[in-house]
Write a protein that holds these residues in place. Structure first.
Motif, PDB file in Angstrom:
ATOM      1  N   ALA A 101       0.833  -1.212   0.000  1.00 35.57           N
ATOM      2  CA  ALA A 101       0.000   0.000   0.000  1.00 35.57           C
ATOM      3  C   ALA A 101       0.864   1.257   0.000  1.00 35.57           C
ATOM      4  CB  ALA A 101      -0.932   0.000   1.210  1.00 35.57           C
ATOM      5  N   GLY A 102       0.601   2.133  -0.948  1.00 33.71           N
ATOM      6  CA  GLY A 102       1.290   3.420  -1.002  1.00 33.71           C
ATOM      7  C   GLY A 102       2.740   3.355  -1.414  1.00 33.71           C
ATOM      8  N   GLU A 103       3.220   2.149  -1.762  1.00 34.25           N
ATOM      9  CA  GLU A 103       4.633   2.037  -2.139  1.00 34.25           C
ATOM     10  C   GLU A 103       4.912   2.882  -3.378  1.00 34.25           C
ATOM     11  OE1 GLU A 103       7.166   0.780  -0.529  1.00 34.25           O
ATOM     12  OE2 GLU A 103       5.872   0.028   1.072  1.00 34.25           O
ATOM     13  N   PHE A 104       6.117   3.389  -3.442  1.00 35.75           N
ATOM     14  CA  PHE A 104       6.573   4.230  -4.538  1.00 35.75           C
ATOM     15  C   PHE A 104       5.743   5.519  -4.625  1.00 35.75           C
ATOM     16  CE2 PHE A 104       8.389   4.785  -8.875  1.00 35.75           C
ATOM     17  CZ  PHE A 104       9.705   4.615  -8.476  1.00 35.75           C
ATOM     18  N   GLY A 105       5.148   5.886  -3.500  1.00 32.11           N
ATOM     19  CA  GLY A 105       4.378   7.125  -3.439  1.00 32.11           C
ATOM     20  C   GLY A 105       3.036   7.069  -4.133  1.00 32.11           C
ATOM     21  N   ARG A 106       2.568   5.839  -4.392  1.00 32.76           N
ATOM     22  CA  ARG A 106       1.292   5.720  -5.111  1.00 32.76           C
ATOM     23  C   ARG A 106       0.112   5.970  -4.179  1.00 32.76           C
ATOM     24  NH1 ARG A 106       3.978   1.841  -8.802  1.00 32.76           N
ATOM     25  NH2 ARG A 106       4.102   0.330  -7.116  1.00 32.76           N
ATOM     26  N   PRO A 107      -1.031   6.396  -4.755  1.00 33.21           N
ATOM     27  CA  PRO A 107      -2.216   6.649  -3.925  1.00 33.21           C
ATOM     28  C   PRO A 107      -2.800   5.354  -3.376  1.00 33.21           C
ATOM     29  CG  PRO A 107      -2.768   6.857  -6.250  1.00 33.21           C
ATOM     30  CD  PRO A 107      -1.279   6.691  -6.185  1.00 33.21           C
ATOM     31  N   VAL A 108      -3.422   5.430  -2.212  1.00 32.87           N
ATOM     32  CA  VAL A 108      -4.125   4.273  -1.663  1.00 32.87           C
ATOM     33  C   VAL A 108      -5.619   4.506  -1.875  1.00 32.87           C
ATOM     34  CG1 VAL A 108      -4.657   2.991   0.439  1.00 32.87           C
ATOM     35  CG2 VAL A 108      -2.362   3.877   0.073  1.00 32.87           C
ATOM     36  N   GLN A 109      -6.268   3.558  -2.549  1.00 33.14           N
ATOM     37  CA  GLN A 109      -7.707   3.684  -2.777  1.00 33.14           C
ATOM     38  C   GLN A 109      -8.424   2.794  -1.773  1.00 33.14           C
ATOM     39  OE1 GLN A 109      -8.369   5.997  -4.660  1.00 33.14           O
ATOM     40  NE2 GLN A 109      -6.834   6.124  -6.290  1.00 33.14           N
ATOM     41  N   LEU A 110      -9.576   3.253  -1.305  1.00 34.55           N
ATOM     42  CA  LEU A 110     -10.315   2.496  -0.307  1.00 34.55           C
ATOM     43  C   LEU A 110     -11.609   1.931  -0.892  1.00 34.55           C
ATOM     44  CD1 LEU A 110      -9.974   4.917   2.738  1.00 34.55           C
ATOM     45  CD2 LEU A 110      -8.560   2.932   2.216  1.00 34.55           C
ATOM     46  N   SER A 111     -12.100   0.868  -0.267  1.00 35.48           N
ATOM     47  CA  SER A 111     -13.389   0.313  -0.682  1.00 35.48           C
ATOM     48  C   SER A 111     -14.499   1.204  -0.123  1.00 35.48           C
ATOM     49  CB  SER A 111     -13.539  -1.093  -0.134  1.00 35.48           C
ATOM     50  OG  SER A 111     -13.672  -1.037   1.267  1.00 35.48           O
ATOM     51  N   GLN A 112     -15.710   0.998  -0.611  1.00 34.20           N
ATOM     52  CA  GLN A 112     -16.846   1.786  -0.140  1.00 34.20           C
ATOM     53  C   GLN A 112     -16.995   1.699   1.366  1.00 34.20           C
ATOM     54  OE1 GLN A 112     -19.294   3.805  -1.726  1.00 34.20           O
ATOM     55  NE2 GLN A 112     -17.574   3.852  -3.128  1.00 34.20           N
ATOM     56  N   ARG A 113     -16.844   0.479   1.883  1.00 30.77           N
ATOM     57  CA  ARG A 113     -17.009   0.270   3.313  1.00 30.77           C
ATOM     58  C   ARG A 113     -15.909   1.016   4.098  1.00 30.77           C
ATOM     59  NH1 ARG A 113     -19.106  -4.320   6.447  1.00 30.77           N
ATOM     60  NH2 ARG A 113     -19.800  -5.188   4.488  1.00 30.77           N
ATOM     61  N   GLU A 114     -14.677   0.931   3.573  1.00 30.30           N
ATOM     62  CA  GLU A 114     -13.560   1.601   4.251  1.00 30.30           C
ATOM     63  C   GLU A 114     -13.711   3.125   4.225  1.00 30.30           C
ATOM     64  OE1 GLU A 114      -9.699  -1.281   3.688  1.00 30.30           O
ATOM     65  OE2 GLU A 114     -10.431  -0.219   1.919  1.00 30.30           O
ATOM     66  N   LEU A 115     -14.300   3.610   3.116  1.00 31.77           N
ATOM     67  CA  LEU A 115     -14.463   5.057   2.983  1.00 31.77           C
ATOM     68  C   LEU A 115     -15.311   5.637   4.107  1.00 31.77           C
ATOM     69  CD1 LEU A 115     -15.001   5.688  -0.843  1.00 31.77           C
ATOM     70  CD2 LEU A 115     -13.181   6.565   0.603  1.00 31.77           C
ATOM     71  N   ILE A 116     -16.284   4.838   4.550  1.00 31.02           N
ATOM     72  CA  ILE A 116     -17.168   5.303   5.622  1.00 31.02           C
ATOM     73  C   ILE A 116     -16.357   5.527   6.897  1.00 31.02           C
ATOM     74  CG2 ILE A 116     -19.146   4.685   7.072  1.00 31.02           C
ATOM     75  CD1 ILE A 116     -20.165   3.090   4.564  1.00 31.02           C
ATOM     76  N   THR A 117     -15.521   4.562   7.237  1.00 30.72           N
ATOM     77  CA  THR A 117     -14.668   4.704   8.423  1.00 30.72           C
ATOM     78  C   THR A 117     -13.684   5.857   8.226  1.00 30.72           C
ATOM     79  OG1 THR A 117     -14.721   2.297   8.436  1.00 30.72           O
ATOM     80  CG2 THR A 117     -13.281   3.361  10.041  1.00 30.72           C
ATOM     81  N   ALA A 118     -13.073   5.900   7.039  1.00 28.53           N
ATOM     82  CA  ALA A 118     -12.068   6.931   6.775  1.00 28.53           C
ATOM     83  C   ALA A 118     -12.672   8.322   6.962  1.00 28.53           C
ATOM     84  CB  ALA A 118     -11.537   6.776   5.357  1.00 28.53           C
ATOM     85  N   ARG A 119     -13.912   8.465   6.499  1.00 24.98           N
ATOM     86  CA  ARG A 119     -14.568   9.763   6.598  1.00 24.98           C
ATOM     87  C   ARG A 119     -14.817  10.144   8.063  1.00 24.98           C
ATOM     88  NH1 ARG A 119     -19.699  11.145   2.972  1.00 24.98           N
ATOM     89  NH2 ARG A 119     -18.997   9.196   2.073  1.00 24.98           N
ATOM     90  N   GLU A 120     -15.189   9.149   8.833  1.00 27.55           N
ATOM     91  CA  GLU A 120     -15.442   9.418  10.257  1.00 27.55           C
ATOM     92  C   GLU A 120     -14.177   9.871  10.975  1.00 27.55           C
ATOM     93  OE1 GLU A 120     -19.030   6.220  10.800  1.00 27.55           O
ATOM     94  OE2 GLU A 120     -17.111   5.821  11.763  1.00 27.55           O
ATOM     95  N   LEU A 121     -13.038   9.308  10.561  1.00 25.56           N
ATOM     96  CA  LEU A 121     -11.783   9.601  11.258  1.00 25.56           C
ATOM     97  C   LEU A 121     -11.071  10.845  10.729  1.00 25.56           C
ATOM     98  CD1 LEU A 121     -10.328   5.970  11.481  1.00 25.56           C
ATOM     99  CD2 LEU A 121     -11.486   7.255  13.286  1.00 25.56           C
ATOM    100  N   TYR A 122     -11.539  11.337   9.581  1.00 26.93           N
ATOM    101  CA  TYR A 122     -10.811  12.395   8.865  1.00 26.93           C
ATOM    102  C   TYR A 122     -10.553  13.628   9.731  1.00 26.93           C
ATOM    103  CZ  TYR A 122      -9.285  14.853   4.635  1.00 26.93           C
ATOM    104  OH  TYR A 122      -8.548  15.508   3.683  1.00 26.93           O
ATOM    105  N   SER A 123     -11.553  14.031  10.504  1.00 22.88           N
ATOM    106  CA  SER A 123     -11.428  15.287  11.245  1.00 22.88           C
ATOM    107  C   SER A 123     -10.373  15.217  12.361  1.00 22.88           C
ATOM    108  CB  SER A 123     -12.773  15.678  11.847  1.00 22.88           C
ATOM    109  OG  SER A 123     -13.159  14.695  12.784  1.00 22.88           O
ATOM    110  N   LEU A 124      -9.943  14.007  12.707  1.00 21.84           N
ATOM    111  CA  LEU A 124      -8.922  13.870  13.743  1.00 21.84           C
ATOM    112  C   LEU A 124      -7.637  14.617  13.389  1.00 21.84           C
ATOM    113  CD1 LEU A 124      -8.881  10.155  14.931  1.00 21.84           C
ATOM    114  CD2 LEU A 124      -9.097  12.196  16.351  1.00 21.84           C
ATOM    115  N   HIS A 125      -7.234  14.499  12.133  1.00 19.47           N
ATOM    116  CA  HIS A 125      -5.965  15.104  11.719  1.00 19.47           C
ATOM    117  C   HIS A 125      -6.110  15.985  10.488  1.00 19.47           C
ATOM    118  CE1 HIS A 125      -3.904  12.494  14.566  1.00 19.47           C
ATOM    119  NE2 HIS A 125      -4.639  11.498  14.102  1.00 19.47           N
ATOM    120  N   SER A 126      -7.309  16.074   9.947  1.00 22.09           N
ATOM    121  CA  SER A 126      -7.550  16.786   8.691  1.00 22.09           C
ATOM    122  C   SER A 126      -6.792  16.155   7.523  1.00 22.09           C
ATOM    123  CB  SER A 126      -7.179  18.266   8.780  1.00 22.09           C
ATOM    124  OG  SER A 126      -8.090  18.922   9.602  1.00 22.09           O
ATOM    125  N   TYR A 127      -6.450  14.915   7.668  1.00 22.64           N
ATOM    126  CA  TYR A 127      -6.006  14.131   6.519  1.00 22.64           C
ATOM    127  C   TYR A 127      -6.484  12.703   6.749  1.00 22.64           C
ATOM    128  CZ  TYR A 127      -1.907  13.415   9.612  1.00 22.64           C
ATOM    129  OH  TYR A 127      -1.077  13.178  10.671  1.00 22.64           O
TER     130      TYR A 127
END
Ligand code: LR7
Ligand code: MN
Length: 600
Positions: A101-127
């Motif tokens: 994941a993310g090797e060589f500076g590549r983007p990490v794409q998330l599944s629909q289910r993961e996106l929900i969690t990612a969105r919830e956690l986003y405000s913790l660090h603003s990334y």
């Protein structure tokens, strides 16, 4: 008459009956599945067009230009600090690298289910912390240097040594550690004296014993703890006081350095007259992809003293293309990433310790450097990625505005001379706290170092600046029908079509312009009025002749003799109506009133 059952018996019987029934059910199920996946696919497609994070809180004043460079940074609107997340979630370290994941500076794409969690956690660090936790802290990155930079040979034995100082407050574990690991992996051991992490009184549990344990396993890395939160200035000073290397190298806690990053910095910083910055690339706040930022940029600031990336002067661009590996000057630095010889840092007065939490210390340091005999430069050969965020994730005691305004008031009062009066005149809220700042020791420092004036700085270091001066006309250019030449609030951006704005009160910066002796109509943000194809535009100020306007009585003419016209369409006062250059006629829409306003 046939019974229902008899239909079946006609078609098939016994076992066959069951098989047919099964097939029918199967077809139904498959059909359903098809529809669900179609819906899912459409949602993903829709999401692709409009990314999920677009619903998050963005600073309206920030935008990314066509090259992906965040042109406007350094002004925050305050965050939600983790929203309604539980204490347990806020304090847990969920670093769990996924192979590749993310090797060589590549983007990490998330599944629909993961996106929900990612969105919830986003405000913790603003990334996107969910993505960061999937990427190994020692991930690989491409060599970002140009061929010309790769050719440069450094005499490692004769370069000064570096103390890398990384301050943090409530940073994510994985991003902080990835910063540290990237420095350890990509710095010649001989040149890396030490890495000092300064914890600016973080509350997150994982940044205490867990961090100490991780760091204890690393060579050359130590953690200092600030007992009370001072902000980044106090924390950096704490680190600088403990530094044993020749050169101090400051980094934010969410950076990743790339191959060959340190040598060009040390090579230049050795000279003892310069604050040298790397070329700052972008780590996407959403995918953590490493992307190149625009090739030629330098740092400056707006009328409200917000830090801005701008296109360097033609002269600098020319020199840069002749010699791409040579550092070039910049009027200001972004603040987080730079190297300076320790002796110079202290000789010029370290930092203004009266500046708390965040903001303005980068401008103060840049002005101090230039005005007091040193320089600020960028080297394109040192490439460091930084996560740019759209708003700040942590708390500001008393609010972001109060903190930032106090810091800006200090910097302006000490260094800006007549332009401090301009700043305070048009920012009355900040003027209110002007006298509360005790800056006596900094004024004395300026006197002792025999530093030059701000006027010298503007005319020598940044002659392309867009501030008013005594030689430049400043005021309101009002159309006879109503409406003024100015920037539509919120519509700041290069290439925005120009419209008449509400002339507003006497202190509204949006309706005030500088009209230079050369004929440029300059607004805030380094934008100049330029005649485009069929419409006047606000474009980045440049040497283009399309930005020259000649005043002939009450008219403003282009070099080809067209008259600036207000195209009245909707509002009887012209507000919001387009501006464009047209054939000159007798028409009050081409008549402009020049109302001069004292700039200080
Ligand atoms: O109270 C605090 N204590 C801290 O230790 C607040 C912040 N910090 C730390 C924080 O964890 C981070 O490591 O200080 C560092 C900088 O804070 P950021 O990342 O929130 O700042 P920024 O990247 O948004 O802002 C830029 O402008 C700041 C003005 O004060 C600082 O100079 C930052 O270092 C600077 N960052 C950069 O220059 C990176 C390049 C991007 C740009 C522009
Ligand atoms: Mn930062």
């Amino acid at each position: 008459m046939l019974l229902r059952n008899d239909y079946w018996s006609l078609l098939c019987r016994g076992r066959k009956k069951k098989i047919v029934a099964l097939i029918v059910i199967l077809i139904f199920l498959l059909n359903g599945l098809f529809y669900v996946s179609l819906e899912l696919y459409n949602t993903v497609k829709r999401k692709e067009k409009e990314p999920w994070y677009s619903s998050l809180h963005f600073d309206k004043n920030s935008y990314v230009d066509e090259t992906g460079m965040r042109v406007i940074v350094g002004h925050y609107v305050g965050g939600t600090n983790g929203g309604n997340l539980s204490e347990d979630i806020i304090n847990s370290n969920n670093y769990a690298p996924v192979a590749g994941a993310g090797e060589f500076g590549r983007p990490v794409q998330l599944s629909q289910r993961e996106l929900i969690t990612a969105r919830e956690l986003y405000s913790l660090h603003s990334y996107n912390i969910f993505v960061s936790d999937k990427i190994a802290i020692n991930r690989s990155l491409p060599d970002m240097r140009s061929d010309r930079c790769k050719e440069v040979v450094f005499d490692i034995d004769n370069l000064p040594t570096a103390t890398v100082i990384i301050v943090f407050h409530n940073e994510a574990w994985s991003t902080l550690m990835r910063t540290v690991m990237s420095v350890l992996m990509r710095s010649p051991p001989k040149l890396l004296q030490q890495i000092i992490l300064v914890d600016d009184a973080s509350e997150r549990r994982y940044l205490h014993a867990e961090l100490d344990e991780a760091v204890a396993k690393l060579d050359k890395v130590q953690v200092l703890r600030n007992p009370v939160r001072t902000g980044l200035v106090g924390a950096r000073l704490m680190g600088a006081r403990k530094a044993t290397g020749d050169v101090l190298v400051f980094l934010d806690a969410h950076c990743e350095v790339t191959k060959g990053w340190l040598e060009p910095l040390l090579d230049r910083a050795g000279n003892d007259d310069v604050f040298i910055c790397p070329h700052i690339d972008l780590l996407s706040a959403d995918t953590l992809a490493y992307t190149k930022s625009i090739d030629a940029h330098w740092g400056a600031f707006s009328w409200r003293l917000h830090f801005r990336w701008l296109i360097p002067s033609t002269e600098v661009l020319k020199k840069k293309s002749e010699n791409p590996s040579k550092p070039y000057p910049t009027p200001a630095m972004a603040g987080g990433l730079f190297a300076v010889r320790k002796s110079l840092f202290w000789r010029l007065g370290g930092y203004d310790e009266g500046m708390t939490i965040w903001g303005a210390e980068n401008l103060e340091l840049s002005w101090r450097a230039w005005q007091c005999g040193a320089r600020v430069e960028i080297t394109s050969c040192s490439r460091v990625g930084h996560i740019f965020r759209s708003h700040s994730p942590y708390k500001y005691p008393g609010g972001v505005t109060k903190v930032l305004h106090a810091n800006l008031a200090r910097a302006a009062t000490v260094w800006m001379d007549e332009w401090a009066d301009f700043f305070f005149k048009f920012n009355p809220d900040i003027a209110l706290i002007r006298d509360q700042q005790s800056v006596g020791d900094r004024v004395e420092l300026r006197r002792n170092l025999k530093c030059k004036s701000f006027g010298w700085y503007l005319s020598t270091v940044w002659p392309q600046h867009f501030f008013p001066t005594d030689q430049r006309w400043f005021g309101r250019i009002k159309n006879d029908k109503g409406g003024c030449i100015g920037l539509m609030p919120g519509a700041v951006g290069m290439g925005t079509p120009a419209s008449a704005v509400d002339c507003g009160g006497t202190l509204t910066l949006e309706s005030l312009v500088v009209f230079t002796p050369e004929g440029k109509v300059m607004a805030d943000e380094g934008l100049c009025l330029q005649q485009g194809n069929g419409r006047a535009l606000w474009k980045s100020c440049s040497d283009s002749s399309k930005q020259i306007w000649v005043q002939k009585g009450p008219r403003l003419k282009t070099q080809s003799g067209l008259c600036l016209t207000l195209v009245v369409t909707k509002d009887s006062r012209g507000v919001g109506d387009p501006l464009t250059a047209k054939r000159c006629v007798t028409d009050n829409k081409q008549i402009w009133h020049f109302n001069r306003v004292p700039w200080r």
